[in-house]
Design an enzyme around this catalytic site. Structure first.
Site, PDB file in Angstrom:
ATOM      1  N   GLY A  76       0.838  -1.186   0.000  1.00  0.00           N
ATOM      2  CA  GLY A  76       0.000   0.000   0.000  1.00  0.00           C
ATOM      3  C   GLY A  76       0.875   1.239   0.000  1.00  0.00           C
ATOM      4  O   GLY A  76       2.027   1.202   0.462  1.00  0.00           O
ATOM      5  N   GLN A 130       3.127   9.918   1.194  1.00  0.00           N
ATOM      6  CA  GLN A 130       4.469   9.326   1.251  1.00  0.00           C
ATOM      7  C   GLN A 130       5.336   9.724   0.065  1.00  0.00           C
ATOM      8  O   GLN A 130       6.552   9.597   0.112  1.00  0.00           O
ATOM      9  CB  GLN A 130       4.364   7.783   1.296  1.00  0.00           C
ATOM     10  N   CYS A 170       6.214  -0.267   7.143  1.00  0.00           N
ATOM     11  CA  CYS A 170       5.807   0.888   6.347  1.00  0.00           C
ATOM     12  C   CYS A 170       6.959   1.242   5.423  1.00  0.00           C
ATOM     13  O   CYS A 170       8.126   1.218   5.835  1.00  0.00           O
ATOM     14  CB  CYS A 170       5.496   2.056   7.276  1.00  0.00           C
ATOM     15  N   LEU A 171       6.626   1.584   4.176  1.00  0.00           N
ATOM     16  CA  LEU A 171       7.678   1.954   3.226  1.00  0.00           C
ATOM     17  C   LEU A 171       8.399   3.225   3.670  1.00  0.00           C
ATOM     18  O   LEU A 171       9.534   3.454   3.267  1.00  0.00           O
ATOM     19  CB  LEU A 171       7.084   2.134   1.826  1.00  0.00           C
ATOM     20  N   HIS A 218      -4.070   1.692   7.569  1.00  0.00           N
ATOM     21  CA  HIS A 218      -2.698   2.205   7.662  1.00  0.00           C
ATOM     22  C   HIS A 218      -2.495   3.367   6.669  1.00  0.00           C
ATOM     23  O   HIS A 218      -1.948   4.405   7.024  1.00  0.00           O
ATOM     24  CB  HIS A 218      -1.733   1.037   7.363  1.00  0.00           C
ATOM     25  N   GLU A 219      -2.966   3.183   5.421  1.00  0.00           N
ATOM     26  CA  GLU A 219      -2.754   4.220   4.401  1.00  0.00           C
ATOM     27  C   GLU A 219      -3.582   5.474   4.706  1.00  0.00           C
ATOM     28  O   GLU A 219      -3.119   6.594   4.486  1.00  0.00           O
ATOM     29  CB  GLU A 219      -3.100   3.687   3.007  1.00  0.00           C
ATOM     30  N   HIS A 269      -1.893   7.836   6.934  1.00  0.00           N
ATOM     31  CA  HIS A 269      -0.898   8.700   6.282  1.00  0.00           C
ATOM     32  C   HIS A 269      -1.530  10.015   5.829  1.00  0.00           C
ATOM     33  O   HIS A 269      -0.926  11.075   5.935  1.00  0.00           O
ATOM     34  CB  HIS A 269      -0.306   7.998   5.049  1.00  0.00           C
TER      35      HIS A 269
END
Lengths: 167, 445
Positions: free
Chosen positions: A46, A51, A91-92, A133-134, A137
């Site tokens: 995701g 991000q 997380c990226l 989660h996204e 952000h």
């Protein structure tokens, strides 16, 4: 198509609250395509526009093993239900760290798709976790915010050190 | 969000897709080599499938009550744990710890203590009931092997449980085999000569990318049994010398036998059919690696002739869909996916392929019928019925360096891997060569 640069914690730009998308046009579609490419390349399951330093309410996800079930949600709204369960999340923007975070078991997402059509989808399992989660952000929130300040500080220090070495 | 990092949890999820949803490992892993799961995850999936029956027994007898059906992933996770304890060099404490941690990504943190208790108990029982299901086969498969090959049944079943050696096919249109062997020597990769000159077996497997000339299409990975197909279709190399030769591969993906024909026979025209678009795509990318741009690839069903341009073929390779039981050592998912009733369905499909393709074969032409099955139902019985109903079809005598003659063809049998003779370790292929005689020829006898 192009790979986008992913901001890494503790970059303050990750704390920006994203603004709603006014019109789903070609520039949004191009951004979505680039976000998918960036997510698959990472590889991640995701990615939120925040991000990649675009502060609009857009997320892309694909939790399938075969990487063939992509979803793009624009202006997503979540309704959460079910028990809260713990999942190990990564997380990226916080590369290399995995920590347990509690999330709701089920989520219903209402959003626009890439064609600007309204969609509503019931989510469960990893997909429900990932979308929660996204969406965090887009509010400027990261999964490390759910951890103890001790753990968060440790992760921040390690990443800051890694960033220094890279520069 | 980053992909979950736990290979045990991933292995359990793949196993759910195989054991519960009936998917193949190819379907759950995908065909794209770049997006494959990690080597450890693949090893855990294949290993658990291979030893499934005894691992399952060990886990089940330690569960005081049966798990709910929605917790099947937990049972499979415990099997993955048991596999690591019994068959890998992963230290017990690490295997248990990592497997217990996988409860979290599976979103079942409450099961940690259960998984921990079951695996600890298995780890303590060193000389547990390992031998009980020693061949790890469902009864319908072991029963059939016992009655079809009574003298060598245990050997065959052991062969199916083992692991296939890394078997290579040198692209003879690019590199002479002797030259390729010298390149292996230069890289300190020890090898053994195979069943035919272009067949080489490595003593120790290496990743494909480490093979000299792999990206340049000088070599492919293929089982020794499959490498025999090209020579069995054209034993006297008549096709190779014939100008305007036209060959059809009717069920072509993944394309190993097709490319071998392109390399060794190099016919004027090579047509490849494949019904599945994803598998065809994969075949086309392999063709690109090997540099074959002249193969005509068609997404088509070989049980009809809508794709056919009415020009006959001089030779046809029919590598028919089958139970695949002869390839269990490479595809341990098959023993869980196939059911006894499937054999009748495969037989019908095999016969309809033969009947349909026979119309596209030239008089005096040759059709090589091939399966990777060990069972008569899909092999001699199919050929027998086809010969009975087809007046211009004759089965020809064929032979290979390994395996045994059957009534109409030749059967390769998997055997336990013997380090001194890796080349003889092949998948269980069946071959029959059928010739179309001219109508005015008398039927013998």
């Amino acid at each position: 198509m192009a790979l986008l640069e992913i901001l890494e914690f503790p970059d303050p730009r990750l704390r920006t609250k994203a603004k709603p998308v006014v019109r789903v046009d070609d520039s949004v579609r191009k951004l979505v395509a680039n976000m998918f490419e960036t997510m698959y390349d990472a590889p991640g399951i995701g990615l939120a526009a925040t991000q990649v330093n675009v502060h609009q309410r857009i997320i892309v996800v694909d939790v399938s093993e075969n990487r063939d079930e992509p979803h793009a949600f624009i202006n997503p709204e979540l309704t959460l239900s079910g028990e809260v369960l713990e999942t190990e999340e990564g997380c990226l923007s916080v590369p290399g760290f995995y920590e347990p975070v509690t999330r709701h078991e089920f989520a219903r997402v209402s959003a626009l798709n890439e064609r600007g059509e309204s969609v509503e989808l019931d989510l469960e399992g990893l997909l429900a976790v990932c979308v929660q989660h996204e969406c965090d952000h887009l509010e400027g929130k990261l999964f490390v915010d759910y951890l103890s300040s001790l753990k968060r500080t440790r992760i921040r220090r390690k990443l800051e050190k890694a960033h220094r070495v890279r520069v | 969000m980053n992909a979950p990092a736990n290979d045990r949890a991933r292995a359990a999820r793949h196993l759910v897709r195989i054991i519960v949803d009936g998917k193949t490992t190819d379907q759950t892993f995908g065909l794209d080599p770049v997006k494959q799961p990690s080597p450890l995850c693949q090893e855990l999936v294949f290993g658990t499938l291979r030893y499934y029956f005894s691992l399952n027994e060990a886990v089940e007898k330690r569960l005081s009550k049966a798990l709910r059906s929605k917790d099947l992933d937990l049972r499979l996770l415990m099997l993955v744990g048991a596999y690591q304890l019994r068959y890998t060099r992963i230290p017990d404490h690490a295997a248990i710890n990592e497997t217990v941690n996988a409860c979290r990504p599976l979103r079942k943190p409450w099961a940690r203590s259960l998984v921990n208790a079951v695996l600890r108990s298995i780890a303590q029982d060193v000389d547990d009931e390992k031998t009980e299901c020693s061949f790890e086969l469902p009864d319908w498969i072991s029963g059939r092997i016992n009655s079809a090959y009574p003298a060598v049944a245990a050997d065959v079943m052991n062969g199916l449980l083992g692991r296939a050696p890394m078997s290579l096919r040198v692209n003879v249109s690019r590199t002479p085999p002797a030259e390729y062997k010298a390149r292996l020597d230069e890289q300190n990769l020890s090898w053994q000569a195979g069943l035919v000159p272009e067949h080489i077996v490595l003593n120790t497997p290496v990743p494909a990318a480490q093979l000299p000339g792999y990206a340049q299409g000088q070599v492919s990975i293929q089982d020794g049994g499959a490498i025999l197909a090209s020579g069995l279709l054209d034993p006297e190399r008549k096709l190779a010398q014939q100008s305007n030769c036209r060959i059809l591969d009717a069920c072509a993906a993944p394309g190993g036998k097709l490319f071998h024909l392109a390399e060794s026979v190099a016919p004027a025209e090579l047509v490849a059919l494949e019904i599945n678009s994803r598998r065809l795509e994969h075949l086309c990318s392999e063709a690109a690696r090997l540099g074959f741009d002249s193969i005509r690839t068609l997404q088509a069903d070989a049980t009809d002739t809508s794709w056919w341009d009415q020009r006959t073929f001089d030779a046809i390779l029919l590598d028919a869909p089958c139970s695949g039981v002869g390839t269990l050592r490479r595809h341990p998912d098959i023993k869980h996916l196939r059911k006894i009733d499937d054999l009748a369905d495969y037989q019908q499909l095999q016969l309809s392929l033969l009947r349909n393709l026979w119309r596209t074969l030239a008089t005096e032409g040759t059709l090589l019928y091939c399966t990777c099955s060990l069972f008569q139902e899909e092999n001699d019985n199919v050929v027998q019925q086809f010969l009975n109903e087809t007046h211009d079809a004759r089965a020809q005598l064929i032979s290979a360096p390994v395996g045994q003659r059957t009534e109409h063809g030749w059967q390769l049998l998997p055997r336990p891997v013997n380090d001194a003779n890796l080349a003889a370790s092949v998948d269980g292929f069946y071959y029959a060569r059928l010739r179309k005689i001219s109508d005015n020829q008398e039927r013998p006898g």
